[in-house]
Design an enzyme around this catalytic site. Sequence first.
Site, mmCIF file in Angstrom:
data_model
loop_
_atom_site.group_PDB
_atom_site.id
_atom_site.type_symbol
_atom_site.label_atom_id
_atom_site.label_comp_id
_atom_site.label_asym_id
_atom_site.label_seq_id
_atom_site.Cartn_x
_atom_site.Cartn_y
_atom_site.Cartn_z
ATOM 1 N N SER A 12 -4.896 -30.224 66.218
ATOM 2 C CA SER A 12 -4.280 -30.644 64.959
ATOM 3 C C SER A 12 -3.131 -31.590 65.261
ATOM 4 C CB SER A 12 -3.750 -29.433 64.182
ATOM 5 O OG SER A 12 -2.850 -29.889 63.179
ATOM 6 N N HIS A 37 -8.307 -33.012 64.235
ATOM 7 C CA HIS A 37 -8.070 -32.291 62.980
ATOM 8 C C HIS A 37 -6.822 -32.847 62.289
ATOM 9 C CE1 HIS A 37 -8.404 -28.631 60.431
ATOM 10 N NE2 HIS A 37 -7.077 -28.564 60.486
ATOM 11 N N ASP A 39 -4.309 -32.451 59.109
ATOM 12 C CA ASP A 39 -3.860 -31.509 58.085
ATOM 13 C C ASP A 39 -3.149 -32.235 56.951
ATOM 14 O OD1 ASP A 39 -4.619 -28.854 58.938
ATOM 15 O OD2 ASP A 39 -3.350 -29.210 60.684
ATOM 16 N N MET A 41 -1.300 -32.032 53.443
ATOM 17 C CA MET A 41 -0.543 -31.057 52.640
ATOM 18 C C MET A 41 0.186 -31.765 51.501
ATOM 19 S SD MET A 41 1.082 -28.828 55.722
ATOM 20 C CE MET A 41 0.054 -28.236 57.078
ATOM 21 N N HIS A 70 -8.579 -31.762 56.745
ATOM 22 C CA HIS A 70 -8.379 -30.472 56.075
ATOM 23 C C HIS A 70 -7.417 -30.687 54.908
ATOM 24 C CE1 HIS A 70 -6.514 -26.146 56.604
ATOM 25 N NE2 HIS A 70 -7.182 -26.266 55.466
ATOM 26 N N MET A 72 -5.241 -29.501 52.101
ATOM 27 C CA MET A 72 -4.507 -28.362 51.523
ATOM 28 C C MET A 72 -3.787 -28.889 50.301
ATOM 29 S SD MET A 72 -3.256 -26.792 55.138
ATOM 30 C CE MET A 72 -3.625 -28.313 56.002
ATOM 31 N N MET A 141 -8.798 -19.506 57.730
ATOM 32 C CA MET A 141 -7.379 -19.679 58.065
ATOM 33 C C MET A 141 -6.863 -18.383 58.689
ATOM 34 S SD MET A 141 -6.683 -22.777 57.157
ATOM 35 C CE MET A 141 -4.997 -22.647 57.735
ATOM 36 N N ASP A 177 -8.506 -21.794 62.084
ATOM 37 C CA ASP A 177 -7.334 -22.675 62.007
ATOM 38 C C ASP A 177 -6.064 -21.854 61.886
ATOM 39 O OD1 ASP A 177 -5.613 -24.776 61.637
ATOM 40 O OD2 ASP A 177 -6.513 -25.487 59.774
HETATM 41 C C1 DX5 Z 1 -1.818 -24.916 59.030
HETATM 42 C C2 DX5 Z 1 -2.718 -25.998 59.568
HETATM 43 C C3 DX5 Z 1 -3.138 -25.811 60.988
HETATM 44 C C4 DX5 Z 1 -2.028 -25.619 61.922
HETATM 45 C C5 DX5 Z 1 -2.496 -25.262 63.307
HETATM 46 O O1 DX5 Z 1 -1.557 -25.175 57.710
HETATM 47 O O2 DX5 Z 1 -3.875 -26.096 58.786
HETATM 48 O O3 DX5 Z 1 -4.026 -26.821 61.415
HETATM 49 O O4 DX5 Z 1 -1.166 -26.703 61.930
HETATM 50 O O5 DX5 Z 1 -1.356 -25.187 64.084
HETATM 51 P P1 DX5 Z 1 -1.096 -24.076 65.186
HETATM 52 O O6 DX5 Z 1 -2.228 -24.193 66.141
HETATM 53 O O7 DX5 Z 1 0.210 -24.508 65.754
HETATM 54 O O8 DX5 Z 1 -1.055 -22.761 64.493
HETATM 55 ZN ZN ZN Z 2 -5.792 -27.319 59.392
#
Ligand code: DX5
Ligand code: ZN
Length: 227
Positions: A12, A37, A39, A41, A70, A72, A141, A177
Amino acid sequence: MSFDRTIKIAPSILSADFANFGAEIRAIEDQGADWVHVDVMDGHFVPNLTFGPPAVKAFRPHVRTFMDVHLMIAPVDAYIEAYAEAGADMISAHVEAGPHPHRTLQAIRATGRKAGIALNPGTPVEAVEYLLDLCDMVVVMTVNPGFGGQKFIHSQIDKIARLRGMIGDRPIHIQVDGGVDPTTAPLVAKAGANVLVAGSAVFKGGSVQEAAVYGRNMRAIRDAVGI
Ligand code: DX5
Ligand code: ZN
């Protein structure tokens, strides 16, 4: 990309140097990352803000493997096309992002991208039972989404195993994840997960200048899983 259930590591880039994404993406891929990956948000569905479609579009030319986005965000449907056009190979949306996840998956598939559905830790696995035939991946998750570096939630191992049984021989990846490291990776792999997202466990101690550390960190996860 044809389907296979081999274990893949998807770092990520939430844990990368935010001033240097192009070089960070090249570094993790040179060191053996299978997917990248991303993320996304929105500060609403999760309490953090990250990448809009223009940022994802800027990442695209640096990704030679597979860009796994991903989302969110809620509502999500209005943004699917923009992230597809930005160059995502896979788009995952949360089952909790709205009342019509079935429609969301149809919308992702309509863009020609692979479709994933993500489950928060408190959401039962049955929430995706009738969505599976529209999915290329289910994301379990193992932390509450929003931040990297959180503690792995062990109750989700049972969810992964149940999901694995529910999927049977359908060509659907199980992605895990959150909190994946050499200690937790073997547990999720044994339960049936095959795509391991890892942020802090891959990037810790390394940098673009010291990219070999990323390679060692990924090797430690692979060794722990026995691949
Ligand atoms: C959380 C994200 C993950 C996260 C993974 O909201 O979707 O991808 O950043 O990070 P680690 O491996 O540090 O838990
Ligand atoms: Zn993620």
